[in-house]
Motif scaffolding. Structure first.
Motif, PDB file in Angstrom:
ATOM      1  N   GLN A 119       0.988  10.782  15.000  1.00  0.00           N
ATOM      2  CA  GLN A 119       0.717  12.142  15.318  1.00  0.00           C
ATOM      3  C   GLN A 119       2.000  12.845  14.923  1.00  0.00           C
ATOM      4  N   GLY A 120       1.703  14.086  14.339  1.00  0.00           N
ATOM      5  CA  GLY A 120       2.991  14.975  13.671  1.00  0.00           C
ATOM      6  C   GLY A 120       3.623  14.676  12.596  1.00  0.00           C
ATOM      7  N   PHE A 121       3.416  13.354  12.096  1.00  0.00           N
ATOM      8  CA  PHE A 121       3.848  13.057  10.794  1.00  0.00           C
ATOM      9  C   PHE A 121       3.934  13.882   9.640  1.00  0.00           C
ATOM     10  N   ILE A 122       2.568  14.066   9.399  1.00  0.00           N
ATOM     11  CA  ILE A 122       2.169  15.094   8.220  1.00  0.00           C
ATOM     12  C   ILE A 122       2.677  16.371   8.272  1.00  0.00           C
ATOM     13  N   GLU A 123       2.594  16.717   9.569  1.00  0.00           N
ATOM     14  CA  GLU A 123       2.941  18.170   9.874  1.00  0.00           C
ATOM     15  C   GLU A 123       4.499  18.365   9.392  1.00  0.00           C
ATOM     16  N   ASP A 158      -6.670  -1.428  -7.349  1.00  0.00           N
ATOM     17  CA  ASP A 158      -8.086  -0.967  -7.369  1.00  0.00           C
ATOM     18  C   ASP A 158      -8.674  -0.572  -5.981  1.00  0.00           C
ATOM     19  N   LEU A 159      -8.325  -1.368  -4.843  1.00  0.00           N
ATOM     20  CA  LEU A 159      -8.907  -1.234  -3.490  1.00  0.00           C
ATOM     21  C   LEU A 159      -8.036  -0.184  -2.948  1.00  0.00           C
ATOM     22  N   ASP A 160      -9.063   0.915  -2.351  1.00  0.00           N
ATOM     23  CA  ASP A 160      -8.551   2.048  -1.757  1.00  0.00           C
ATOM     24  C   ASP A 160      -9.046   1.883  -0.174  1.00  0.00           C
ATOM     25  N   VAL A 161      -8.331   2.691   0.772  1.00  0.00           N
ATOM     26  CA  VAL A 161      -8.800   2.992   2.172  1.00  0.00           C
ATOM     27  C   VAL A 161      -8.745   4.446   2.053  1.00  0.00           C
ATOM     28  N   LYS A 162      -9.922   5.086   2.617  1.00  0.00           N
ATOM     29  CA  LYS A 162     -10.047   6.570   2.696  1.00  0.00           C
ATOM     30  C   LYS A 162     -10.021   6.602   4.290  1.00  0.00           C
ATOM     31  N   VAL A 163      -9.183   7.375   4.984  1.00  0.00           N
ATOM     32  CA  VAL A 163      -9.062   7.552   6.347  1.00  0.00           C
ATOM     33  C   VAL A 163      -9.407   9.049   6.536  1.00  0.00           C
ATOM     34  N   TYR A 212      -5.704   9.152   1.612  1.00  0.00           N
ATOM     35  CA  TYR A 212      -6.285   8.028   0.559  1.00  0.00           C
ATOM     36  C   TYR A 212      -5.082   7.076   0.527  1.00  0.00           C
ATOM     37  N   CYS A 213      -5.554   5.875   0.592  1.00  0.00           N
ATOM     38  CA  CYS A 213      -4.371   4.952   0.616  1.00  0.00           C
ATOM     39  C   CYS A 213      -4.795   3.790  -0.400  1.00  0.00           C
ATOM     40  N   PHE A 263       0.739  -1.342  -0.007  1.00  0.00           N
ATOM     41  CA  PHE A 263      -0.186  -0.160  -0.049  1.00  0.00           C
ATOM     42  C   PHE A 263       0.886   1.186   0.026  1.00  0.00           C
ATOM     43  N   ASN A 264       0.262   2.383  -0.374  1.00  0.00           N
ATOM     44  CA  ASN A 264       0.786   3.590  -0.302  1.00  0.00           C
ATOM     45  C   ASN A 264      -0.172   4.598   0.280  1.00  0.00           C
ATOM     46  N   VAL A 265       0.209   5.856   0.941  1.00  0.00           N
ATOM     47  CA  VAL A 265      -0.390   6.568   1.717  1.00  0.00           C
ATOM     48  C   VAL A 265      -0.314   7.982   1.161  1.00  0.00           C
ATOM     49  N   ILE A 266      -1.469   8.704   0.833  1.00  0.00           N
ATOM     50  CA  ILE A 266      -1.240  10.201   0.547  1.00  0.00           C
ATOM     51  C   ILE A 266      -2.156  10.935   1.520  1.00  0.00           C
ATOM     52  N   GLY A 267      -1.233  11.801   2.445  1.00  0.00           N
ATOM     53  CA  GLY A 267      -2.174  12.424   3.212  1.00  0.00           C
ATOM     54  C   GLY A 267      -2.401  13.872   2.719  1.00  0.00           C
ATOM     55  N   MET A 268      -3.811  14.205   2.746  1.00  0.00           N
ATOM     56  CA  MET A 268      -4.103  15.417   1.928  1.00  0.00           C
ATOM     57  C   MET A 268      -4.353  16.432   3.239  1.00  0.00           C
ATOM     58  N   ILE A 269      -3.944  17.640   3.230  1.00  0.00           N
ATOM     59  CA  ILE A 269      -3.846  18.552   4.004  1.00  0.00           C
ATOM     60  C   ILE A 269      -4.936  19.271   3.756  1.00  0.00           C
ATOM     61  N   ARG A 270      -6.001  19.436   4.540  1.00  0.00           N
ATOM     62  CA  ARG A 270      -7.267  20.377   4.431  1.00  0.00           C
ATOM     63  C   ARG A 270      -7.469  21.189   5.501  1.00  0.00           C
ATOM     64  N   ASP A 271      -8.378  22.172   5.214  1.00  0.00           N
ATOM     65  CA  ASP A 271      -8.608  23.087   6.320  1.00  0.00           C
ATOM     66  C   ASP A 271      -9.145  22.544   7.664  1.00  0.00           C
TER      67      ASP A 271
END
Length: 176
Positions: free
Chosen positions: A161-165, A105-110, A85-86, A71-79
């Motif tokens: 916690q803090g990874f994306i930031e 094809d399979l995706d996981v939205k967190v 989206y994985c 899997f790969n993970v995309i962390g989308m930074i929104r308000d």
């Protein structure tokens, strides 16, 4: 395996099981590149679809690719927080052209509260038949979904916690 150098700009390409190019993300800045993982950042980049459509992402994102996990993970930074989206797919490979993986094809939205939803199960079943996925693939992907859900519930890896930031601050530094 080669891996992209920190600070370099790479293209990300996803393929389907039959070898057909599926989607291309034009430019991602490498924030960390090793033979085990690549962490990248991008913001409002062009994405090209295999059917010729082209669109632009709407927000900054931090991308996590592994050479060991399916899997790969995309962390989308929104308000209102970080949405993930994985994509379930092969571990990445890298050559001078791009970072590449096969999308299954399979995706996981967190969601920001760490609840999640498994998506595109119908698409997986359809492509499984059309592209004659190997029998063992379903087991590999179900294991990957279980592993991903564990990472989410334990807030591990890109969900910590803090990874994306942290990586977003690095992205802003490289982007200038």
């Amino acid at each position: 395996m080669d891996f992209p150098k920190t600070g370099s700009n790479i293209e990300v390409q996803s393929y389907k099981h039959n070898g057909q190019l599926h989607r291309v993300w034009e430019e991602t800045i490498v924030l960390k590149g090793t033979s085990h993982e690549v962490i990248g950042g991008n913001d409002r980049i062009f994405v090209h679809e295999s059917d010729g459509r082209k669109w632009r992402t709407r927000e900054p994102a931090i991308c996590y690719f592994s050479a060991h996990h399916w899997f790969n993970v995309i962390g989308m930074i929104r308000d209102d927080g970080v949405y993930y989206y994985c994509n379930l797919g092969t571990p990445f490979t890298y050559d001078e052209e791009a970072l590449k993986y096969i999308d299954y094809d399979l995706d996981v939205k967190v969601f920001p509260d760490m609840t999640y939803r498994l998506l595109d199960q119908d698409e997986f079943k359809l492509h499984e038949k059309e592209m004659n996925y190997p029998k063992e693939l379903e087991g590999i992907l179900h294991h990957a979904v279980d592993e991903l859900v564990t990472w989410v519930s334990q807030q591990k890896g890109p969900f910590s916690q803090g990874f994306i930031e942290y990586w977003y601050e690095r992205f802003l530094h490289y982007r200038g």
